[in-house]
Scaffold this motif. Structure first.
Motif, PDB file in Angstrom:
ATOM      1  N   TYR A  46       0.820  -1.224   0.000  1.00  0.00           N
ATOM      2  CA  TYR A  46       0.000   0.000   0.000  1.00  0.00           C
ATOM      3  C   TYR A  46       0.851   1.270   0.000  1.00  0.00           C
ATOM      4  O   TYR A  46       0.473   2.272  -0.612  1.00  0.00           O
ATOM      5  CB  TYR A  46      -0.983  -0.015   1.176  1.00  0.00           C
ATOM      6  CG  TYR A  46      -2.114  -0.987   0.937  1.00  0.00           C
ATOM      7  CD1 TYR A  46      -3.010  -0.786  -0.112  1.00  0.00           C
ATOM      8  CD2 TYR A  46      -2.259  -2.137   1.711  1.00  0.00           C
ATOM      9  CE1 TYR A  46      -4.022  -1.690  -0.377  1.00  0.00           C
ATOM     10  CE2 TYR A  46      -3.268  -3.043   1.461  1.00  0.00           C
ATOM     11  CZ  TYR A  46      -4.155  -2.827   0.422  1.00  0.00           C
ATOM     12  OH  TYR A  46      -5.155  -3.720   0.151  1.00  0.00           O
ATOM     13  N   ILE A  47       1.986   1.227   0.659  1.00  0.00           N
ATOM     14  CA  ILE A  47       2.887   2.388   0.603  1.00  0.00           C
ATOM     15  C   ILE A  47       3.410   2.557  -0.825  1.00  0.00           C
ATOM     16  O   ILE A  47       3.452   3.656  -1.372  1.00  0.00           O
ATOM     17  CB  ILE A  47       4.043   2.217   1.617  1.00  0.00           C
ATOM     18  CG1 ILE A  47       3.490   2.320   3.051  1.00  0.00           C
ATOM     19  CG2 ILE A  47       5.126   3.270   1.398  1.00  0.00           C
ATOM     20  CD1 ILE A  47       4.455   1.868   4.126  1.00  0.00           C
ATOM     21  N   LEU A  49       1.959   1.481  -3.551  1.00  0.00           N
ATOM     22  CA  LEU A  49       0.836   1.888  -4.417  1.00  0.00           C
ATOM     23  C   LEU A  49       0.605   3.396  -4.323  1.00  0.00           C
ATOM     24  O   LEU A  49       0.374   4.065  -5.343  1.00  0.00           O
ATOM     25  CB  LEU A  49      -0.427   1.124  -4.002  1.00  0.00           C
ATOM     26  CG  LEU A  49      -1.676   1.334  -4.853  1.00  0.00           C
ATOM     27  CD1 LEU A  49      -1.444   0.937  -6.300  1.00  0.00           C
ATOM     28  CD2 LEU A  49      -2.843   0.522  -4.284  1.00  0.00           C
ATOM     29  N   THR A  50       0.699   3.922  -3.112  1.00  0.00           N
ATOM     30  CA  THR A  50       0.535   5.375  -2.922  1.00  0.00           C
ATOM     31  C   THR A  50       1.600   6.126  -3.719  1.00  0.00           C
ATOM     32  O   THR A  50       1.293   7.095  -4.437  1.00  0.00           O
ATOM     33  CB  THR A  50       0.676   5.739  -1.424  1.00  0.00           C
ATOM     34  OG1 THR A  50      -0.228   4.938  -0.672  1.00  0.00           O
ATOM     35  CG2 THR A  50       0.394   7.210  -1.172  1.00  0.00           C
TER      36      THR A  50
ATOM     37  N   VAL B  74      -1.555  11.075   2.989  1.00  0.00           N
ATOM     38  CA  VAL B  74      -2.038   9.695   2.860  1.00  0.00           C
ATOM     39  C   VAL B  74      -1.153   8.756   3.677  1.00  0.00           C
ATOM     40  O   VAL B  74      -1.641   7.934   4.465  1.00  0.00           O
ATOM     41  CB  VAL B  74      -2.061   9.247   1.377  1.00  0.00           C
ATOM     42  CG1 VAL B  74      -2.339   7.748   1.266  1.00  0.00           C
ATOM     43  CG2 VAL B  74      -3.119  10.014   0.594  1.00  0.00           C
ATOM     44  N   LEU B  75       0.162   8.905   3.504  1.00  0.00           N
ATOM     45  CA  LEU B  75       1.093   7.993   4.189  1.00  0.00           C
ATOM     46  C   LEU B  75       1.027   8.186   5.705  1.00  0.00           C
ATOM     47  O   LEU B  75       1.064   7.216   6.471  1.00  0.00           O
ATOM     48  CB  LEU B  75       2.516   8.213   3.676  1.00  0.00           C
ATOM     49  CG  LEU B  75       2.735   7.804   2.203  1.00  0.00           C
ATOM     50  CD1 LEU B  75       4.138   8.184   1.760  1.00  0.00           C
ATOM     51  CD2 LEU B  75       2.499   6.306   2.011  1.00  0.00           C
ATOM     52  N   TYR B  78      -2.238   6.684   6.962  1.00  0.00           N
ATOM     53  CA  TYR B  78      -2.143   5.218   6.871  1.00  0.00           C
ATOM     54  C   TYR B  78      -1.337   4.689   8.050  1.00  0.00           C
ATOM     55  O   TYR B  78      -1.755   3.752   8.743  1.00  0.00           O
ATOM     56  CB  TYR B  78      -1.474   4.830   5.544  1.00  0.00           C
ATOM     57  CG  TYR B  78      -1.278   3.342   5.378  1.00  0.00           C
ATOM     58  CD1 TYR B  78      -2.331   2.508   5.034  1.00  0.00           C
ATOM     59  CD2 TYR B  78      -0.018   2.747   5.576  1.00  0.00           C
ATOM     60  CE1 TYR B  78      -2.156   1.142   4.893  1.00  0.00           C
ATOM     61  CE2 TYR B  78       0.160   1.392   5.435  1.00  0.00           C
ATOM     62  CZ  TYR B  78      -0.908   0.592   5.086  1.00  0.00           C
ATOM     63  OH  TYR B  78      -0.726  -0.774   4.962  1.00  0.00           O
ATOM     64  N   TRP B 104      -5.608   1.862   4.157  1.00  0.00           N
ATOM     65  CA  TRP B 104      -5.201   2.593   2.955  1.00  0.00           C
ATOM     66  C   TRP B 104      -6.395   3.281   2.302  1.00  0.00           C
ATOM     67  O   TRP B 104      -6.339   4.467   1.950  1.00  0.00           O
ATOM     68  CB  TRP B 104      -4.535   1.653   1.944  1.00  0.00           C
ATOM     69  CG  TRP B 104      -3.952   2.415   0.793  1.00  0.00           C
ATOM     70  CD1 TRP B 104      -2.846   3.212   0.816  1.00  0.00           C
ATOM     71  CD2 TRP B 104      -4.464   2.488  -0.543  1.00  0.00           C
ATOM     72  NE1 TRP B 104      -2.643   3.769  -0.432  1.00  0.00           N
ATOM     73  CE2 TRP B 104      -3.617   3.339  -1.277  1.00  0.00           C
ATOM     74  CE3 TRP B 104      -5.553   1.908  -1.186  1.00  0.00           C
ATOM     75  CZ2 TRP B 104      -3.816   3.624  -2.619  1.00  0.00           C
ATOM     76  CZ3 TRP B 104      -5.763   2.195  -2.529  1.00  0.00           C
ATOM     77  CH2 TRP B 104      -4.898   3.048  -3.236  1.00  0.00           C
ATOM     78  N   LEU B 490      -8.206   8.793  -5.826  1.00  0.00           N
ATOM     79  CA  LEU B 490      -7.019   9.620  -6.088  1.00  0.00           C
ATOM     80  C   LEU B 490      -7.086  10.252  -7.477  1.00  0.00           C
ATOM     81  O   LEU B 490      -6.840  11.452  -7.642  1.00  0.00           O
ATOM     82  CB  LEU B 490      -5.747   8.777  -5.953  1.00  0.00           C
ATOM     83  CG  LEU B 490      -5.345   8.378  -4.528  1.00  0.00           C
ATOM     84  CD1 LEU B 490      -4.212   7.370  -4.551  1.00  0.00           C
ATOM     85  CD2 LEU B 490      -4.936   9.599  -3.713  1.00  0.00           C
TER      86      LEU B 490
END
Lengths: 69, 557
Positions: A46-47, A49-50, B74-75, B78, B104, B490
């Motif tokens: 997921y990191i 993908l971001t 976002v990070l 998360y 996520w 997004l």
């Protein structure tokens, strides 16, 4: 702990016993070793993908700027 | 009192309250985004973060700042969810870490102002995550949308320059001078109206019948206000604004609807003020009001018109399934229309239980693409793009010079406008098509037939347009929908903003064009009618097949 109100429809909320913590400050159950690896891999996914999606958007900005010139 | 009359009185009160705020709030927003002076706290923030407030950014630089800020957001969110069990949990219930896919999807959702929720807030998030993670993003994502609209407006007000302002300064001004002060006032009003706000632990009580029930506490009023005013929509409860702790009575219900509409309806005034022609603002707000009233009237009609429902609807006199009896169908209809035209996504009734045509209107509202009045900021830049398209179409039809607010609409501007408008349908229809056409997507569909199609369309339209309300009945907690939904949110948020700011940059580089005999007057009822027509035709043509196979087919069955 049960929610006071839950959304109808199967699968609309998904909590396995692994993630569920009873109220009253009880610690979370210790996850199994292979599960820890799965969770770590999921976090990386997921990191990553971001970063990929934002990099694509970044490139789109660069592309549009280039098109303008 | 007759419930239909009560509903329309409610709409009348709303219009009066919004009209009263239109000029002062619009003028205030124009002032905070045009001043060079900074408050002491703002200067402190700039110093702490190393921002030079005197630097003006090009549209590309402005966008890169926004993308970098959003990526970090976002990070951070998360990480906060994934580690919440280990973070300070000194108040409220203790919760486990949020699973990766849900964390996520939620991080993306709150950063993009969507607030699509695949979890029950009361059983998943700690107070710390709610307050310093999700609620912070409720402020910041709203501010990001707002500053993009302001940068877009600067495209019209500036000439022969490549710059649109400073993203960091605008973001700070929007948060410190607008969202936080209004949230404090609104939060106090909600708390006074009965919305719960405490740090209480959860209590399990035994009811009179001997059953056990968990009574949830938490800081709700302080989050409810920005949830609604920031057009976020993600509440601390799964039931959202249908829950009595978030929305206890008709007064709070009306106040929450007012909050949904407050800033989006005042932004045309800001636009008029900044371009030094208030009548331009009146024209845009008229377009928004017409579409909003049509949505309110349409949903109210179908929810109250028992002939479109089944036996239970006829017996109840209204379509009462999924509706809070505290608010009735009028309270539900006005809320449903307002939440879907503003990209908020908060709900006070179950949208899956709306009548087929009522639900179809809610879906159509979302498909409009955040323009009437739209999400905070997103509505403003969306309607400006559509006004540009209308000016261009008018130029082709009646031989007028395609100009808008003293700027020529050339092929470059039209390419940006076309790309802006095409992005969302491409994202929505591709994601919906993949979900319908693949086994992994189909496995989460619990309602076959037209209703199932509507649920999928609604889910992706809601996510791409950063609305966040759900039709439910679709297993969106499946990993496929979490991942695809996140990507859709997004792309739906940032890709149109890229084209909107590219368009603004192109306009800002132009020299102003004085109005001539050939210029179309964009302050007249004729122009208002033309823009409404262009919007309906563009959206209708794009989504008609999906609407026909979904809600129309179900409603006519």
């Amino acid at each position: 702990m049960d929610a006071a109100w839950t959304r109808s429809g199967p699968g609309s909320t998904r909590f396995t016993e692994i993630y569920r913590v009873p109220s009253g400050c009880a610690p979370a159950p210790e996850p199994k070793e292979d599960l820890v690896f799965d969770l770590f891999a999921s976090d990386l996914f997921y990191i990553g993908l971001t970063i990929v999606v934002f990099a694509a958007l970044w490139l789109l900005v660069k592309g549009v700027e280039r098109f303008e010139r | 009192m007759n419930s239909a009359l009560a509903g329309w009185l409610q709409v009348g009160l709303l219009i009066a309250a919004l009209a009263a705020c239109y000029i002062p709030l619009g003028n205030y927003m124009a002032k905070i985004f045009t001043t060079d002076k900074h408050w002491k706290i703002e200067r402190g923030i700039f110093k702490l973060t190393g921002i030079d407030p005197t630097v003006d950014q090009t549209w590309g630089s402005y966008l890169r700042s926004m993308l970098a800020f959003s990526a970090v957001s976002v990070l951070f969110l998360y990480g906060m969810q994934r580690l919440q069990h280990y973070l300070l949990q000194f108040v409220g219930p203790h919760m486990a870490n949020v699973p990766p896919d849900t964390a996520w999807n939620t991080a993306v959702s709150f950063t993009t102002n969507t607030n699509w929720q695949n979890y029950s807030g009361e059983s998943t998030m700690t107070y710390l995550t709610q307050m310093s993670g999700l609620a912070v993003q409720n402020f910041l994502s709203a501010a990001v949308g707002l500053v993009v609209a302001i940068a877009m407006i600067r495209g019209f007000t500036r000439s022969r320059t490549g710059t649109l302002g400073n993203f960091w300064v605008d973001l700070t001004h929007a948060t410190v001078r607008l969202l936080i002060p209004l949230s404090i006032i609104g939060g106090l009003v909600l708390a006074a109206g009965g919305v719960v706000d405490n740090f209480s632990a959860y209590h399990t009580v035994t009811t009179l019948s001997g059953a056990h029930q968990t009574i949830v506490g938490g800081p709700f009023a302080s989050q409810e206000v920005i949830k609604d005013m920031g057009n976020n929509g993600g509440g601390p409860f799964n039931a959202n604004s249908a829950h009595p702790f978030e929305n206890p009575n008709p007064f709070t219900n009306l106040f929450e609807i007012f909050l949904l509409l407050l800033i989006p309806f005042a932004l045309p005034r800001t636009f008029g003020k900044m371009v030094k022609d208030n009548r331009q603002g009146y024209a845009l707000v008229a377009i928004m009001v017409i579409i909003w009233l049509a949505a309110v009237g349409g949903i109210s009609f179908f929810e109250a018109h028992t002939a479109t429902g089944g036996a239970a609807t006829v017996a109840a006199g209204h379509a009462m399934e999924g509706v809070e009896t505290r608010f009735g169908t009028p309270g539900c209809s006005v809320f449903a229309a307002s939440t879907t035209v503003t990209s908020t996504g908060a709900v006070n009734c179950f949208h899956d239980s709306l009548t087929p045509f009522g639900g179809g209107i809610a879906l159509f509202d979302i498909a409009l693409g955040e323009i009437a009045p739209g999400g905070i900021g997103a509505g403003m830049y969306g309607i400006l793009v559509l006004a540009i398209v209308t000016v261009f179409v008018a130029g082709l039809m009646v031989g007028r010079t395609p100009e808008y607010i003293g700027k020529k609409i050339r092929p470059t501007e039209m390419k940006y406008a076309a790309l802006y408008f095409l992005t969302l349908p491409v994202v929505i229809l591709t994601a919906a098509g993949l979900s319908i056409g693949t086994k992994i997507g189909q496995s989460a569909i619990f309602n076959p037939g037209p209703h199932g199609l509507t649920e999928i369309m609604y889910a992706f339209a809601s996510q791409a347009n950063n609305n966040g309300s759900a039709f439910a009945g679709l297993g969106t907690a499946a990993t496929w929908y979490q991942v695809v939904g996140g990507i859709v949110m997004l792309l739906g948020r940032f890709a149109p903003e890229i084209f909107a700011l590219g368009l603004a940059g192109s306009l800002a580089r132009q020299s102003p064009v004085p109005a001539s005999a050939g210029t179309l007057d964009t302050r007249t009822p004729l122009f208002v009618g033309m823009v409404v027509g262009v919007i309906l035709i563009l959206v209708g043509l794009t989504y008609f097949p999906a609407l026909a196979l979904g809600p129309f087919a179900e409603g006519l069955h």
